[in-house]
Structures are given as C-alpha cells and as structure tokens.
Design a protein around this motif. Structure first.
Motif, PDB file in Angstrom:
ATOM      1  N   ASN A   1      29.337 -14.181  87.355  1.00 29.37           N
ATOM      2  CA  ASN A   1      30.473 -14.227  87.860  1.00 29.37           C
ATOM      3  C   ASN A   1      31.558 -13.523  87.108  1.00 29.37           C
ATOM      4  OD1 ASN A   1      29.738 -16.310  90.094  1.00 29.37           O
ATOM      5  ND2 ASN A   1      29.810 -17.728  88.501  1.00 29.37           N
ATOM      6  N   TYR A   2      30.888 -12.856  86.268  1.00 27.86           N
ATOM      7  CA  TYR A   2      32.024 -11.772  85.577  1.00 27.86           C
ATOM      8  C   TYR A   2      31.721 -10.261  86.105  1.00 27.86           C
ATOM      9  CZ  TYR A   2      32.803 -14.389  81.336  1.00 27.86           C
ATOM     10  OH  TYR A   2      33.496 -15.557  80.467  1.00 27.86           O
ATOM     11  N   SER A   3      32.979  -9.525  86.076  1.00 30.16           N
ATOM     12  CA  SER A   3      32.935  -8.122  86.517  1.00 30.16           C
ATOM     13  C   SER A   3      31.895  -7.294  86.276  1.00 30.16           C
ATOM     14  CB  SER A   3      34.340  -7.716  86.312  1.00 30.16           C
ATOM     15  OG  SER A   3      35.400  -8.516  87.145  1.00 30.16           O
ATOM     16  N   TRP A   4      31.413  -6.362  87.190  1.00 28.05           N
ATOM     17  CA  TRP A   4      30.324  -5.488  86.463  1.00 28.05           C
ATOM     18  C   TRP A   4      30.917  -4.452  85.901  1.00 28.05           C
ATOM     19  CZ3 TRP A   4      25.586  -5.472  85.045  1.00 28.05           C
ATOM     20  CH2 TRP A   4      24.780  -4.180  84.956  1.00 28.05           C
ATOM     21  N   ASP A   5      31.613  -4.404  84.703  1.00 30.13           N
ATOM     22  CA  ASP A   5      32.375  -3.799  83.881  1.00 30.13           C
ATOM     23  C   ASP A   5      31.379  -3.282  82.899  1.00 30.13           C
ATOM     24  OD1 ASP A   5      34.413  -4.095  85.596  1.00 30.13           O
ATOM     25  OD2 ASP A   5      35.718  -4.568  83.720  1.00 30.13           O
ATOM     26  N   ILE A   6      30.529  -2.052  82.757  1.00 29.25           N
ATOM     27  CA  ILE A   6      29.579  -1.565  81.936  1.00 29.25           C
ATOM     28  C   ILE A   6      29.515  -0.112  81.489  1.00 29.25           C
ATOM     29  CG2 ILE A   6      27.981  -3.688  82.577  1.00 29.25           C
ATOM     30  CD1 ILE A   6      26.720  -0.319  83.451  1.00 29.25           C
ATOM     31  N   GLN A   7      28.829   0.045  80.364  1.00 28.86           N
ATOM     32  CA  GLN A   7      28.707   1.261  80.037  1.00 28.86           C
ATOM     33  C   GLN A   7      27.099   1.484  79.859  1.00 28.86           C
ATOM     34  OE1 GLN A   7      30.166   2.257  76.003  1.00 28.86           O
ATOM     35  NE2 GLN A   7      31.118   0.016  75.987  1.00 28.86           N
ATOM     36  N   ILE A   8      26.483   2.586  80.216  1.00 27.32           N
ATOM     37  CA  ILE A   8      25.089   2.665  79.982  1.00 27.32           C
ATOM     38  C   ILE A   8      24.854   3.806  79.069  1.00 27.32           C
ATOM     39  CG2 ILE A   8      22.865   3.743  81.029  1.00 27.32           C
ATOM     40  CD1 ILE A   8      23.960   2.747  83.716  1.00 27.32           C
ATOM     41  N   ILE A   9      24.057   3.329  77.692  1.00 31.66           N
ATOM     42  CA  ILE A   9      24.274   4.233  76.701  1.00 31.66           C
ATOM     43  C   ILE A   9      22.852   4.823  76.685  1.00 31.66           C
ATOM     44  CG2 ILE A   9      24.338   4.140  74.168  1.00 31.66           C
ATOM     45  CD1 ILE A   9      26.826   3.294  75.434  1.00 31.66           C
ATOM     46  N   ASP A  10      22.657   5.996  76.347  1.00 31.05           N
ATOM     47  CA  ASP A  10      21.260   6.975  76.320  1.00 31.05           C
ATOM     48  C   ASP A  10      21.180   7.226  74.815  1.00 31.05           C
ATOM     49  OD1 ASP A  10      19.139   8.451  76.399  1.00 31.05           O
ATOM     50  OD2 ASP A  10      19.766   9.673  78.054  1.00 31.05           O
ATOM     51  N   THR A  11      20.169   6.690  73.991  1.00 29.94           N
ATOM     52  CA  THR A  11      20.057   6.960  72.693  1.00 29.94           C
ATOM     53  C   THR A  11      19.096   8.299  72.436  1.00 29.94           C
ATOM     54  OG1 THR A  11      17.981   5.413  72.761  1.00 29.94           O
ATOM     55  CG2 THR A  11      20.228   4.337  72.188  1.00 29.94           C
ATOM     56  N   THR A  12      18.735   8.582  73.537  1.00 29.25           N
ATOM     57  CA  THR A  12      17.907   9.957  73.219  1.00 29.25           C
ATOM     58  C   THR A  12      18.363  11.092  73.522  1.00 29.25           C
ATOM     59  OG1 THR A  12      17.041  10.036  75.425  1.00 29.25           O
ATOM     60  CG2 THR A  12      15.867   8.481  74.337  1.00 29.25           C
ATOM     61  N   VAL A  13      19.735  11.192  73.548  1.00 28.78           N
ATOM     62  CA  VAL A  13      20.790  12.566  73.899  1.00 28.78           C
ATOM     63  C   VAL A  13      20.280  13.541  72.848  1.00 28.78           C
ATOM     64  CG1 VAL A  13      22.934  13.549  74.235  1.00 28.78           C
ATOM     65  CG2 VAL A  13      22.518  11.303  75.276  1.00 28.78           C
ATOM     66  N   SER A  14      19.800  14.647  73.384  1.00 27.97           N
ATOM     67  CA  SER A  14      19.173  15.710  72.372  1.00 27.97           C
ATOM     68  C   SER A  14      20.118  16.199  71.351  1.00 27.97           C
ATOM     69  CB  SER A  14      18.553  16.805  73.141  1.00 27.97           C
ATOM     70  OG  SER A  14      19.535  17.606  73.862  1.00 27.97           O
ATOM     71  N   SER A  15      21.285  16.147  71.939  1.00 29.65           N
ATOM     72  CA  SER A  15      22.457  16.830  70.993  1.00 29.65           C
ATOM     73  C   SER A  15      23.090  15.861  70.001  1.00 29.65           C
ATOM     74  CB  SER A  15      23.664  17.487  71.680  1.00 29.65           C
ATOM     75  OG  SER A  15      24.342  16.259  72.569  1.00 29.65           O
ATOM     76  N   ALA A  16      22.608  14.534  70.077  1.00 27.96           N
ATOM     77  CA  ALA A  16      23.091  13.502  69.295  1.00 27.96           C
ATOM     78  C   ALA A  16      21.944  12.388  69.081  1.00 27.96           C
ATOM     79  CB  ALA A  16      24.510  12.854  69.733  1.00 27.96           C
ATOM     80  N   ARG A  17      20.960  12.626  68.933  1.00 30.64           N
ATOM     81  CA  ARG A  17      19.939  11.831  69.155  1.00 30.64           C
ATOM     82  C   ARG A  17      20.091  10.464  68.031  1.00 30.64           C
ATOM     83  NH1 ARG A  17      14.465  11.404  70.696  1.00 30.64           N
ATOM     84  NH2 ARG A  17      13.226   9.914  69.768  1.00 30.64           N
ATOM     85  N   MET A  18      19.884   9.303  68.327  1.00 25.69           N
ATOM     86  CA  MET A  18      20.263   8.271  67.129  1.00 25.69           C
ATOM     87  C   MET A  18      18.736   8.104  66.427  1.00 25.69           C
ATOM     88  SD  MET A  18      22.145   5.185  69.451  1.00 25.69           S
ATOM     89  CE  MET A  18      23.804   5.660  70.422  1.00 25.69           C
ATOM     90  N   PRO A  19      19.055   7.414  65.257  1.00 24.52           N
ATOM     91  CA  PRO A  19      17.774   7.624  64.571  1.00 24.52           C
ATOM     92  C   PRO A  19      16.972   6.337  65.035  1.00 24.52           C
ATOM     93  CG  PRO A  19      19.682   6.439  63.381  1.00 24.52           C
ATOM     94  CD  PRO A  19      20.166   7.337  64.686  1.00 24.52           C
ATOM     95  N   ILE A  20      16.139   6.637  65.958  1.00 19.66           N
ATOM     96  CA  ILE A  20      15.215   5.532  66.538  1.00 19.66           C
ATOM     97  C   ILE A  20      13.910   6.282  66.806  1.00 19.66           C
ATOM     98  CG2 ILE A  20      14.565   4.188  68.504  1.00 19.66           C
ATOM     99  CD1 ILE A  20      17.506   3.890  68.991  1.00 19.66           C
ATOM    100  N   PHE A  21      12.813   5.957  65.843  1.00 21.46           N
ATOM    101  CA  PHE A  21      11.616   6.971  65.803  1.00 21.46           C
ATOM    102  C   PHE A  21      10.424   6.190  66.416  1.00 21.46           C
ATOM    103  CE2 PHE A  21      14.782   8.630  62.875  1.00 21.46           C
ATOM    104  CZ  PHE A  21      14.881   9.806  63.281  1.00 21.46           C
ATOM    105  N   SER A  22      10.453   4.734  66.551  1.00 21.72           N
ATOM    106  CA  SER A  22       9.454   4.176  66.900  1.00 21.72           C
ATOM    107  C   SER A  22       9.256   3.444  68.386  1.00 21.72           C
ATOM    108  CB  SER A  22       9.289   3.139  65.569  1.00 21.72           C
ATOM    109  OG  SER A  22       7.971   2.018  66.116  1.00 21.72           O
ATOM    110  N   PRO A  23       8.496   3.429  69.141  1.00 20.50           N
ATOM    111  CA  PRO A  23       8.554   2.679  70.420  1.00 20.50           C
ATOM    112  C   PRO A  23       8.410   1.064  70.185  1.00 20.50           C
ATOM    113  CG  PRO A  23       6.265   3.608  70.203  1.00 20.50           C
ATOM    114  CD  PRO A  23       7.099   3.979  68.872  1.00 20.50           C
ATOM    115  N   ASP A  24       8.335   0.749  68.936  1.00 20.33           N
ATOM    116  CA  ASP A  24       8.092  -0.332  68.671  1.00 20.33           C
ATOM    117  C   ASP A  24       9.537  -1.132  67.840  1.00 20.33           C
ATOM    118  OD1 ASP A  24       5.535  -0.966  69.625  1.00 20.33           O
ATOM    119  OD2 ASP A  24       4.620  -0.110  67.765  1.00 20.33           O
TER     120      ASP A  24
END
Length: 453
Positions: free
Chosen positions: A399-422
């Motif tokens: 019942n809330y508005s679908w106001d969202i942002q989709i974040i891509d953590t794998t963007v090559s130009s600004a990759r986030m420090p996430i290195f494990s699939p776990d």
C-alpha cells in the motif's frame, strides 16, 4: 490475467522501524496500475512460483541482475531550488551576510523565466539522478517561476511540494528582492495554491502547493497571520525555517518574547502538514509543541555544520515524539545527495555525543545517547521523510507508492568494495549507504513509473 502492472524480482532494503532495516531477500514486488505496491511475496509463498511462471516472459517482469538492489526513493525535506545555481560558493560567510551578498541577488534573477527554467530543469534531473523521488522545495517570491518549478516536477515525474516564498518586511529584506506588501504576497500565494492544485489533478505522482514564509525575520505579522489562514482554508502543507542559528533564534525572542515554535504556532503555522527546517535550538517545550501539533523537522546536517552553530539532537527529539526526515538544504548544503546527508547525520551525532572540545574531560565533553546508526540515518532519508509529510512513501511495503532506486554495486567505473559472493546482505546495505554515487543508481521509479534522466 493477473492484476499487476509490474512485477520486480530481487532483494530490497527498507526500514522495519526507525532503528532497524529489513532485508527482503529475493522477493517479488507486485505493482498495480496506480503505482502502488499491491503485494509482496517471499520465495516460500504459494504465489511466488506461479507469478514467475505467469509473468517472467513479459516485458513488465523485471528481474534484478546480480549485484543490484532496491532501495526506497529518498525524500528531501528542504531544498532551496534557485540556490542550485550557487551551490558550493560562499559557505565561509555568516548566514546574514551569505543571504544578502549572494543568495538574495541570485533569487531575484528568477523573475526571468528562461533563467528559472534552465536552473530548475537541471536541479530536478540532478535530484532524480541522486535517488530523490520526493522533494520539498522553497522556490522564490515570483509566482510564475514557482509554478514553473511545480510544472517541471510534474513533467519529469518527481513528486514535488513547492512553495512560493513570502518575505514582505521592508526593514529586513532588500528593496530589489521582496514582496511588494502583505496584501500582494497573500494574493499571489492564494493564486499559486489554486494553480498547483489544478496541476496536481493531472499529475500521477502528485505535486503540492506549500505555504512558505521564508522565516519569521523576513515577514510582517500581517503576512504571517494571512498565511496561516490560507493554509487552513486550502489544507496545504506549510514550511519555514525555525530556530536555525543563534542570530535567527535570538531575533524572534527579541521580537515576540518567545521561541520561534510558539510564535509560528500563534500564527497558525504549526500543523500536521508543517515541516520546519533546522530547529537546532528547540527546547523541550518547543519539542512537545511540535509533537502535539504534528509538526515535523527537516534535519539538514551538512548545512547545519556551516550555518546553524549547533548540532540537532535527533535522538532526543525523536524520544519526544517529533517526526524527523533529512534535507540537503541546497545550497547551504553543497550537495544534492541525501546519501551524503545521511552519512553526515551519523558523523554529527557522534560529535555531539563525544564532544569536540578536547580541553574538557571526556566524561563531560558531549551529550550522552546522541549517536545515530546507519539504520537510523537510512530511516531519516526514507520512511522518516514520508512520515513527516504524512504520505505513503519511503518504504517498500504493501500500500506504499512504488518510489524506488535500483542500485548496481558492480559498476566498473565505481565498483563497491564487495569481493565475496557470500557477503552478508546487511554488510552490502551498509556499503551501499556509504559508497553510492549517481553512477550506481541505474533506475529510478516514482509512483510506478520509470523516470528519464
């Protein structure tokens, strides 16, 4: 055929409470034709597999890629829209000098609608790129340019709450930038309210007029009284600045022998639809009045570091029952990013709790129980803003508005420090909050519609 206009499959983060984030891992989010979340199903629900089988080959079924996550759209409760044109300049000046030397001359230029359109079009786009799906705007004293801002919000798909600024006191405002008089200011405000209400009828996500006295020092008693009556007549939102700095706070006490909160309330300007910016100098009686009237606070931590002379005691005010959300306060806050302000709210709260004067013993230096966590800052940026506006926004919830942002953590130009699939989802959430830049924000949706940058 099923009733859903869109279905999204992926992992989302949303506030469960003001102190805890909820992780909705591998859920289905089902959106109806009104842009509202109609259902949410986890992978163990009977409908989960059936809906995937029914929808997965359709264009309206969206599966997030690996490394992508859904966050609620941000709610910015305090933006001076014309000041985007000076963002990042003159922040070393005291507030009074900053206003009169830079800000008022700039805002006066918005009598030129071509200039206004250039700035406002860019600002709304920039805020959307930064994940801000709802913004509460101060425009200028110009009715036509203020209406133009509301029109741009409507066109670009942002939920905009827009105020034509009122500042009529000839003793406090420059001759080149003020309302002609109280009567003219009130007439322009009423016409503005009517025109935005008409525009809103054709705007899916909503645009709203906001009664906007700049702050008590810029307004006569006559205009403040009239604005309170207009807000009551049309049941509009109200915004202003309240007890921002030593100078502003002391000015009101000298003029009315009371704090800003009680002066504003006397004029009918504290209501359930009121949002007051800053409020750093509220005492407990002021806070109780805010809670009683339903008035919310826009916390602008970056701006406060430059102009407020203090740190807002967020945790204390929340304990008093006051609704609080975040604001960038462009341009006193020099960034359009609510992410940056969420982080600064944590930093400022830690400095308030620990104290900053090393000549004072550590046990006496700070204000205990002031610190905020990343979960609490996220709440301020999302659900806190929605609750401050009394709108069903800021949460990934039925019942809330679908106001969202989709974040891509794998963007090559600004990759986030996430290195494990776990990597634990909660750790990913924290990294998203601290590291997201516009290039990570792949899509923004407002009221069930994807906006174009």
């Amino acid at each position: 055929m099923d009733k859903y206009t869109y279905i999204f499959k992926g992992t989302a983060f949303t506030s469960e409470t003001n102190k805890k984030v909820a992780i909705l891992k591998d859920h289905l989010f089902c959106i109806n034709e009104n842009g509202v979340i109609e259902d949410i199903f986890n992978s163990t629900h009977d409908e989960y597999s059936r809906l995937i089988d029914a929808y997965q080959d359709n264009d309206n079924f969206h599966t997030l890629a690996a490394g992508q996550y859904i966050l609620p759209g941000f709610v910015d409760l305090h933006v001076h829209a014309p000041q985007w044109a000076q963002s990042g300049t003159a922040l070393d000046l005291p507030l009074y000098d900053w206003l009169h030397t830079y800000t008022f001359p700039l805002e006066a230029k918005f009598a030129d609608l071509e200039f206004a359109e250039l700035v406002y079009d860019d600002l709304v786009t920039t805020l959307l790129k930064n994940g801000t799906t709802t913004a509460l705007y101060f425009a200028t004293i110009h009715k036509e340019a203020s209406l133009l801002l509301a029109t741009i919000c409507a066109k670009k798909g942002q939920r905009g709450l827009v105020g034509k600024v009122v500042m009529d006191d000839p003793t406090q405002n420059p001759d080149f930038y003020r309302d002609q008089d109280a009567k003219t200011a009130l007439a322009d405000t009423e016409e503005f309210i009517l025109e935005v209400n008409h525009l809103s009828k054709e705007t899916k996500q909503g645009v709203y007029p906001v009664v906007t006295p700049r702050f008590i020092p810029s307004c006569t008693d006559e205009v403040l009284t009239g604005l309170g009556k207009l807000a009551e007549k049309y049941d509009t939102y109200i915004q202003s600045h309240c007890s921002e700095s030593d100078w502003a706070h002391n000015y009101v006490q000298e003029r009315f022998s009371k704090h800003d909160a009680f002066a504003l309330n006397d004029f009918g300007l504290l209501k359930d639809k009121s949002v007051m910016a800053h409020c750093n100098f509220l005492d407990d009686e002021d806070a109780s009045l805010f809670a009683k009237t339903g008035t919310a606070i826009s916390h602008c931590p970056l701006s406060n570091a430059y102009f407020a002379n203090s740190v807002l005691p967020v945790a204390h005010l929340q304990e008093k029952g006051v609704d609080i959300g975040l604001g960038t306060d462009i341009s006193a806050g020099a960034t359009p990013s609510i992410y940056a302000n969420a982080i600064q709210s944590i930093i400022s709260s830690r400095m308030l709790e620990d104290g900053v004067n090393s000549s004072i013993p550590a046990s006496e230096r700070g204000v205990p129980h002031s610190r905020l966590t990343i979960d609490e800052a996220f709440y301020l940026a999302t659900a806190g803003g929605g609750e401050s506006l009394s709108l069903p926004i800021g949460k990934i919830k039925k019942n809330y508005s679908w106001d969202i942002q989709i974040i891509d953590t794998t963007v090559s130009s600004a990759r986030m420090p996430i290195f494990s699939p776990d990597e634990q989802p909660y750790d990913i959430f924290q990294k998203i909050m601290y590291h997201t830049r516009p290039e990570h924000i792949q899509e923004v949706w407002v009221q069930g519609d994807k906006v174009q940058f």
